[in-house]
Write a protein that holds these residues in place. Structure first.
Motif: not given
Length: 326
Positions: A259-285
């Motif tokens: 289903t997802c050989p690179k795993g969830h962390q690979g997905f996070l880096k792809c959609v959120l950037g290298s830090e794997g978390q929301f980087e700015r704006n109101g989403a940081i909450v």
């Protein structure tokens, strides 16, 4: 067509109102407070709002969004209300999608409006026109989505959506600069082609201030699109991943059973950037939930992929792929 759509708006709004008897006795369930954003169960509160609007119509949701944003009188809001009515009428069009379906179409606008509310409390203020744009974009970002992925054709579905909505934009007199912003923001939701978009001069207006704001608004929409997959409860994140994988299997687009050989962390880096978390704006909450969810969801997918690979050893050495784009 305009008269029909206007009558459809009224009809769907009345139908939505008729089905709200079990909803909380609040004037606008989408409205959150400073206390809500600080609450340890903010993730569950957002999911509760999802459930409320999943029982109603897109028109009802869009009107509540416009009320909070203070944009009821803007032409783009009127265009969005018409498109909301069309999406209600066309609900059967996406009924066969496991992921890109009406619940997703309700939840992403909720996410986007809540992120903007957090931004009003903690960050960069948005103009009424910018709020209207984010509300509009989260509403229509996947309109008519056939399920699956763009494959080898970047922005294929996003451009198709823009072609569908452009006549409505023209009907309400939306100016060329705003239309270009909308098209850019639609393309931004193609996660894996986003790098190709970057600073493409053909998609920007040439006004550096306006274009910089467009990129900020696009990021809010992008975050709203994947909030349920990363920043609410672990169960929600797993459910979203499973739904997307099921949609790929249904469309026979997931050739490998892994289903997802690179795993969830690979997905996070792809959609959120290298830090794997929301980087700015109101989403940081929501970052506290991203950090909590990451090891839980990573462990889930690692175990599942290991089991699948053991059952299908021929696929175990397959070239790893990043998770499919939402």
């Amino acid at each position: 067509m305009n008269a029909y759509i206007q009558s459809k708006i009224a009809e769907d709004f009345r139908a939505g109102q008729a089905g709200l008897g079990t909803m909380p006795a609040v004037s606008n369930p989408l409205l959150l407070t400073h206390h809500d954003f600080l609450a340890p169960d903010l993730d569950q509160r957002v999911i509760a709002v999802h459930r409320i609007y999943n029982r109603g119509t897109m028109v009802r949701l869009y009107r509540d969004m416009a009320t909070i944003s203070g944009t009821q009188d803007l032409p783009l809001t009127h265009a969005g209300e018409t498109l909301a009515a069309i999406m209600d009428a066309e609900a059967g069009r996406v009924q066969g999608n496991a992921y890109h379906n009406m619940p997703h179409f309700h939840e992403v606008p909720v996410n986007g409006n809540i992120i903007m509310q957090a931004q009003e409390l903690y960050g960069d203020k948005l103009s009424r026109e910018e709020k209207a744009t984010v509300d509009f974009m989260t509403l229509i970002h996947d309109k008519g989505h056939p399920g699956g992925t763009n494959g080898k054709t970047p922005f294929k579905f996003e451009d198709a959506t823009y072609r569908e909505i452009e006549p409505i934009l023209d009907m309400y007199g939306i100016d060329a600069r705003t239309k270009k912003r909308i098209h850019y923001m639609l393309r931004y939701t193609d996660v894996f082609s986003r790098a190709k978009l970057a600073d493409d001069p053909a998609m920007l207006t040439g006004d550096p201030v306006f274009d910089a704001r467009t990129k900020k608004l696009a990021q809010i929409v992008g975050y709203a699109d994947i909030l349920g997959s990363v920043g609410l409860t672990p169960d929600k994140a797993i459910q979203q991943g499973e739904a997307l994988a099921q949609e790929f299997r249904d469309r026979q687009l997931d050739a490998s059973p892994v289903t997802c050989p690179k795993g969830h962390q690979g997905f996070l880096k792809c959609v959120l950037g290298s830090e794997g978390q929301f980087e700015r704006n109101g989403a940081i909450v929501f970052n506290r939930f991203v950090r909590r969810n990451t090891p839980i969801v990573t462990n889930y997918w690692d175990q599942k992929n290991s089991m699948i690979a053991a059952e299908h050893p021929a696929d175990a050495s397959a070239q790893p792929r990043i998770c499919p784009s939402p």
